[in-house]
Design an enzyme around this catalytic site. Structure first.
Site, PDB file in Angstrom:
ATOM      1  N   TRP A  95     -91.895  38.166 -12.471  1.00 11.64           N
ATOM      2  CA  TRP A  95     -93.253  38.146 -13.006  1.00 11.64           C
ATOM      3  C   TRP A  95     -93.529  39.494 -13.665  1.00 11.64           C
ATOM      4  CZ3 TRP A  95     -96.544  41.950 -11.305  1.00 11.64           C
ATOM      5  CH2 TRP A  95     -96.265  42.541 -10.065  1.00 11.64           C
ATOM      6  N   GLU A 138     -99.128  53.067  -5.136  1.00 12.09           N
ATOM      7  CA  GLU A 138     -98.089  52.419  -5.939  1.00 12.09           C
ATOM      8  C   GLU A 138     -97.784  53.228  -7.200  1.00 12.09           C
ATOM      9  OE1 GLU A 138     -96.350  49.812  -5.162  1.00 12.09           O
ATOM     10  OE2 GLU A 138     -97.492  48.739  -3.624  1.00 12.09           O
ATOM     11  N   GLU A 176     -90.843  47.755  -8.425  1.00 11.35           N
ATOM     12  CA  GLU A 176     -92.047  48.341  -7.854  1.00 11.35           C
ATOM     13  C   GLU A 176     -93.005  48.825  -8.939  1.00 11.35           C
ATOM     14  OE1 GLU A 176     -93.195  49.129  -4.693  1.00 11.35           O
ATOM     15  OE2 GLU A 176     -91.658  47.983  -3.636  1.00 11.35           O
ATOM     16  N   HIS A 179     -96.121  46.894  -9.803  1.00 12.25           N
ATOM     17  CA  HIS A 179     -97.244  46.787  -8.863  1.00 12.25           C
ATOM     18  C   HIS A 179     -98.412  47.678  -9.288  1.00 12.25           C
ATOM     19  CE1 HIS A 179     -94.076  45.648  -5.579  1.00 12.25           C
ATOM     20  NE2 HIS A 179     -94.122  44.790  -6.581  1.00 12.25           N
ATOM     21  N   GLU A 229     -91.789  49.214   3.707  1.00 10.85           N
ATOM     22  CA  GLU A 229     -91.906  47.957   2.968  1.00 10.85           C
ATOM     23  C   GLU A 229     -92.596  46.881   3.807  1.00 10.85           C
ATOM     24  OE1 GLU A 229     -91.434  47.667  -0.106  1.00 10.85           O
ATOM     25  OE2 GLU A 229     -89.968  49.150  -0.732  1.00 10.85           O
ATOM     26  N   THR A 232     -96.282  47.715   3.692  1.00  8.48           N
ATOM     27  CA  THR A 232     -96.860  47.384   2.393  1.00  8.48           C
ATOM     28  C   THR A 232     -97.074  45.878   2.264  1.00  8.48           C
ATOM     29  OG1 THR A 232     -95.615  49.238   1.482  1.00  8.48           O
ATOM     30  CG2 THR A 232     -96.607  47.741  -0.079  1.00  8.48           C
ATOM     31  N   ASP A 261     -93.151  40.590  -3.192  1.00  6.09           N
ATOM     32  CA  ASP A 261     -92.126  41.552  -3.602  1.00  6.09           C
ATOM     33  C   ASP A 261     -91.765  42.492  -2.461  1.00  6.09           C
ATOM     34  OD1 ASP A 261     -91.693  40.729  -6.185  1.00  6.09           O
ATOM     35  OD2 ASP A 261     -92.469  42.539  -7.138  1.00  6.09           O
ATOM     36  N   GLU A 262     -92.802  43.000  -1.800  1.00  2.42           N
ATOM     37  CA  GLU A 262     -92.570  43.965  -0.715  1.00  2.42           C
ATOM     38  C   GLU A 262     -91.786  43.320   0.425  1.00  2.42           C
ATOM     39  OE1 GLU A 262     -93.112  46.804  -1.583  1.00  2.42           O
ATOM     40  OE2 GLU A 262     -95.020  47.080  -2.591  1.00  2.42           O
ATOM     41  N   HIS A 265     -88.141  43.250  -0.575  1.00  2.00           N
ATOM     42  CA  HIS A 265     -87.558  44.593  -0.468  1.00  2.00           C
ATOM     43  C   HIS A 265     -87.348  44.992   0.995  1.00  2.00           C
ATOM     44  CE1 HIS A 265     -89.465  45.519  -4.663  1.00  2.00           C
ATOM     45  NE2 HIS A 265     -88.373  44.787  -4.741  1.00  2.00           N
TER      46      HIS A 265
END
Length: 396
Positions: A95, A138, A176, A179, A229, A232, A261-262, A265
């Site tokens: 995305w 971020e 990252e 974000h 992570e 987050t 996403d976090e 990760h």
């Protein structure tokens, strides 16, 4: 990356911790622009550069990993390529911020912006304080890539190294980077925040860096990032929930997508530590205990906006009160990692390793007990202005 909290009166070093309250005397490092000092003043005479060097938060330890352990990371490069790089997404399948924002090329752009701003009007100031704090964290991404590239044995030695460790760090940074871009653009369009004050805070934060106390040691570094992570993921997931409760489904989707996403990760970093437990259980459990004794400091613990010396503390207090990230979350993350890495089941440890094992396994309930006591002693919270929202006051 993002996180915060003030909660427990827990024995800690000088600096603010990731989830425990910094000492009242801790201050964010203040950078003085030479041009703002009056001519002839003592400060004007002593400040020769645009920014003064950041204050050391701790007595810093460097290169603490024994040299012979460098070979461990060299030996598992093939494993990392097969097991860690798979947690990256191809750019064409990722995305992008524009997927969630009004299209500036569209005839309906202005109507889309108007709709975004109407939704944002229904969201309270305290939520925006937390969202801004997460976004600023971020946006300090250059610091985090720098931190990863301090780690012995896994750093990107050339800036374009082909080792899987270097490939991961660059691609992780690229993922990252979206974000902060997305949250920044959303906040700009919302009209609810003072973007200049936010931009100054970002500049101060990148200039001051961070002090995670990882000692150029990848054992400590990957334990830190595993925790970070996860934290987050929790924080962005909770901001998504709050946005939905306030009726902004689009903002909830933004925060939830970042949280996803976090989570991905987190999976990669926890797999690295799991592999270290397999190869070197004693060294890894000692590193785990060491990192937990130091406390996990938020990457943005040196946050400063040019006005509030305790900005991180105040931001953390709002996040704690709203339930976006709390002392209980900190304990839950430690408990999650202990279970994820099956620390209780490790056998054959040295005497020091057994002590470290007992310490980390017993830490979550200890944190929860201390948090309950702190809540029992909590005084009525004060209201303080935040420059990010045009100095409107928010309950801490």
């Amino acid at each position: 990356m993002a996180m915060k909290l003030n909660a427990i009166n827990f024995p800690s070093p000088k600096c603010p911790s990731f989830a425990l309250p910094p000492a009242a005397s801790c201050r964010s490092p203040r950078f003085f622009m030479a041009s703002t000092l009056r001519s002839g003043s003592l400060e004007a005479e002593t400040v020769k550069k645009p920014f003064s060097p950041p204050r050391e938060v701790h007595v810093q330890v460097t290169h603490s990993m024994p040299p012979q352990k460098l070979e461990i990371f060299k030996s598992i490069e093939g494993w990392a390529e097969d097991n860690i790089l798979v947690h990256l997404k191809p750019v064409e399948k990722c995305w992008q911020p524009q997927d969630f924002l009004p299209d500036p090329a569209s005839d309906g752009f202005h109507d889309q912006v108007k709709e975004l701003r109407e939704r944002a009007k229904e969201i309270p100031d305290d939520y925006f304080v937390v969202l801004v704090g997460d976004m600023i964290t971020e946006e300090a991404l250059p610091t985090y890539q720098t931190m990863l590239n301090t780690l012995d044995g896994v750093r990107d030695e050339t800036g374009a190294s082909s080792t899987p460790w270097a490939v991961w760090t660059r691609a992780w940074t690229a993922e990252e980077n979206r974000h902060g871009d997305l949250l920044n653009k959303y906040l700009y369009l919302s009209g609810r925040v003072d973007m200049k004050q936010i931009e100054k805070t970002i500049q101060y934060l990148i200039g001051s860096g961070m002090d995670p106390r990882t000692e150029n040691n990848p054992y400590l570094g990957f334990i830190y990032t595993s925790f970070q992570e996860r934290a987050t993921f929790v924080s962005h997931g909770n901001t998504a929930r709050h946005a939905r409760d306030h009726g902004d489904i689009k903002l909830a989707q933004i925060c939830g997508t970042i949280a996803s996403d976090e989570k991905r990760h987190e999976t990669a970093y926890t797999k690295i530590v799991e592999k270290l437990f397999e190869i070197d259980p004693d060294g890894t459990v000692l590193a785990f205990a060491d990192m937990m004794k130091k406390k996990i400091s938020m990457p943005a613990h040196l946050m400063y906006d040019g006005r509030d010396d305790n900005l991180f503390d105040h931001f953390s207090a709002v996040a704690q009160r709203l339930g976006v990230y709390t002392a209980r979350d900190y304990a839950d993350i430690v408990e999650h990692l202990v279970a994820r890495w099956k620390v209780e089941n490790i056998t054959g440890l040295s005497a020091d390793g057994q002590k470290a094992q007992d310490y980390v396994c017993g830490l979550p309930p200890r944190i929860r007990r201390l948090e309950e006591r702190a809540q029992g002693r909590a005084k009525q919270a004060a209201k303080l202005p935040f420059s990010w929202i045009y100095n409107r006051e928010v309950l801490l």
